[in-house]
Design a protein around this motif. Structure first.
Motif, short mmCIF file in Angstrom:
data_model
loop_
_atom_site.label_atom_id
_atom_site.label_comp_id
_atom_site.label_asym_id
_atom_site.label_seq_id
_atom_site.Cartn_x
_atom_site.Cartn_y
_atom_site.Cartn_z
N GLU A 122 22.27 0.48 24.93
CA GLU A 122 22.69 1.30 26.06
C GLU A 122 21.48 2.02 26.58
OE1 GLU A 122 26.75 2.92 24.60
OE2 GLU A 122 26.29 3.88 26.52
N SER A 131 19.51 4.30 29.79
CA SER A 131 19.70 5.06 31.02
C SER A 131 18.36 5.68 31.40
CB SER A 131 20.76 6.14 30.83
OG SER A 131 20.31 7.04 29.85
N SER A 190 17.00 4.58 25.38
CA SER A 190 18.06 3.65 24.96
C SER A 190 18.52 3.92 23.54
CB SER A 190 17.61 2.20 25.13
OG SER A 190 16.44 1.97 24.43
N TYR A 235 25.44 -3.00 20.96
CA TYR A 235 25.03 -2.95 22.38
C TYR A 235 23.80 -2.07 22.54
CZ TYR A 235 29.22 -5.24 24.18
OH TYR A 235 30.19 -6.16 24.48
N ARG A 273 21.42 2.76 34.78
CA ARG A 273 21.96 2.60 33.43
C ARG A 273 22.44 1.16 33.23
NH1 ARG A 273 27.53 3.57 33.84
NH2 ARG A 273 27.90 3.66 36.08
N GLU A 320 24.24 0.89 19.84
CA GLU A 320 25.54 1.30 19.33
C GLU A 320 26.50 0.14 19.37
OE1 GLU A 320 26.23 5.70 20.58
OE2 GLU A 320 28.15 4.63 20.69
N GLU A 370 27.97 -3.35 32.36
CA GLU A 370 28.04 -3.81 30.97
C GLU A 370 28.04 -5.34 30.87
OE1 GLU A 370 30.72 -1.88 28.21
OE2 GLU A 370 31.29 -3.85 27.40
N ARG A 385 24.44 -1.41 29.89
CA ARG A 385 24.91 -1.59 28.51
C ARG A 385 24.97 -3.10 28.27
NH1 ARG A 385 29.93 -1.40 25.39
NH2 ARG A 385 29.46 -0.26 23.50
#
Ligand code: UD1
Length: 423
Positions: A147, A149, A139, A145, A109, A142, A84, A111
């Motif tokens: 996100e 994967s 993606s 951000y 992944r 949210e 992240e 973030r």
């Protein structure tokens, strides 16, 4: 917050050694994410942005060390235990988005906070997201951000950029290096910093064709190894000092640079009546006659760089006629105009163009830095102006100029930095 005070009207004389390029150091540092082990980077500039990137990498679990003996930055990417990139770090540096591709390629992944607004325009990251989606990234957005994967490995694909994006090309190159199969990036950016990244990735075992062209072909590999790489000289820092010398009517040599990266600037300086002498890795400029006004249009490399638009505008304020400066890369990159006007400049903004009527000389005034390159233009204007200029909010300059005050003092500028209390 600090301010810079400049007593202007003194021609710059002497030699300045240029530092490594900010815009190359950031992607090369991010590339370390791709392979476990210890990477070695040479010629890394000491900047607020490179320190931010170090903080970001450290937040993922990457350990770093500065090796005094050969002034090298060691990045140990053996372990990554967090994917992240927090808002706190990303908000101070848009280029943080460069970690998105490498994190997805290695960890599957990521973030990453959206960079948000920025003084020089909206600057979205939709090309990055769309390109990664073509490689199989799912993606969502949210709470500010992105996100992303991927199921298994990224998958090679064909990507086309509507507009050549520098960090977009870099992000996708890094992601594609570890993808399964072949990725083609069409209408890719061709900035020299991308060539620098390709050389590092190749040293890591990546297979990339088309360096310096707008069509890059990446044959993905399963694993990459750590690499040793050297950051190229900063062409924008080089250009900034050359323009400053021309503005003050001085004679300056910039060393440790790559003159091959600045042809568009030399052409304009020569047309403006500045003598430019190009060596293998140094450039000298000298101005003995009044400045002629010239028109400028920013374009992707090898065109005139948008990152030198504000600086050349400061120079054109001192010209003998009309100069039309057209910004085609960013929609709101004229923040410096209002500040230059405070110093006596005659500039009218009309859409994407600024019409600069040369006024021969500027006068010192209190001004405020608004973004990195706008700040550099104020420094140039102040060096050439009669009297004293106080530039506040100089943290913008710290993002991209390594030891600016020290380097300018070394060539005869009367410039000092002071702590500012009430900002
Ligand atoms: C990089 C440089 C920056 C320079 C700029 C243009 C780094 C760290 N920064 O920024 O100093 O001023 O190139 O040379 O290398 N765009 C989109 N969607 C995207 C991405 C870009 O619309 O997803 C647009 C931008 O708003 C802009 C144009 O594409 O109009 C080019 O921007 P881009 O090359 O991406 O700039 P950066 O990579 O952010």
């Amino acid at each position: 917050m600090d301010k810079i005070i400049i007593e202007g009207g003194r021609p710059l004389h002497g030699t300045i050694k240029v530092s490594g390029a900010k815009n190359a150091a950031l992607p090369l540092m991010a590339a370390a994410i791709l392979a476990p082990g210890v990477h070695v980077l040479h010629n890394v500039p000491d900047l607020r942005d490179t320190r931010t990137m170090l903080k970001l990498l450290a937040s993922f679990g990457i350990k770093w060390q500065w090796r005094e003996a050969d002034q090298a930055l060691l990045l140990d990417a053996t372990t990554i235990d967090n994917v992240e990139a927090s808002y706190d770090l990303v908000k101070t540096m848009r280029a943080s988005v460069l970690v998105l591709g490498p994190l997805l390629a290695r960890m599957g992944r990521a973030r990453v906070s959206l960079p948000g607004g920025c003084a020089i325009g909206a600057r979205p990251i939709d090309f990055h997201i769309q390109g990664l989606a073509r490689l199989g990234v799912v993606s969502t957005l949210e709470s500010g951000y992105v996100e992303g994967s991927v199921d298994g490995r990224l998958k090679g694909n064909s990507i086309y950029f509507d507009i050549p994006s520098v960090t977009g090309t870099e992000n996708l190159l890094m992601a594609a290096a570890l993808a399964e199969g072949v990725t083609e990036i069409k209408n890719a950016a061709r900035e020299p910093e991308i060539g620098n990244l390709i050389d590092m990735l190749t040293g890591m075992g990546a297979r990339i064709d088309g360096r310096d062209t707008d069509c890059l072909v990446v044959r993905g590999v399963k694993k990459l190894r750590p690499a040793e790489a050297t950051i190229i000289p900063d062409r924008i820092e080089t250009g900034t000092y050359l323009i400053a010398a021309a503005a003050t009517g001085g004679e300056l040599t910039v060393t440790a640079c790559n003159p091959g990266h600045l042809d568009a600037l030399f052409e304009k300086l020569r047309t403006a009546g500045v003598e430019v002498t190009v060596g293998r890795n140094q450039i000298s400029v000298c101005r003995r006659q009044p400045l002629k006004s010239v028109d400028i249009k920013t374009l992707p490399y090898p065109g005139f760089p948008t990152d030198l638009q504000a600086q050349i505008m400061a120079l054109m304020c001192l010209g003998n006629g009309l100069s039309v400066i057209t910004e085609t890369i960013f929609e709101n990159r004229f923040m410096h105009v209002a500040e230059l006007r405070r110093m006596g400049a005659n500039i009218k903004v009309d859409g994407h163009s600024a019409i600069v009527k040369g006024v021969g000389s500027l006068t010192g005034a209190p001004v405020m830095a608004t973004d990195l390159r706008a700040s550099a233009s104020l420094v140039i204007a102040a060096l050439a102006a009669q009297g004293e200029t106080e530039i506040s909010r100089v943290y913008h300059l710290d993002r991209g100029y390594d030891n600016l005050v020290g380097k300018l003092v070394g060539v005869g500028a009367v410039i000092r930095r002071e702590a500012e209390q009430n900002d």
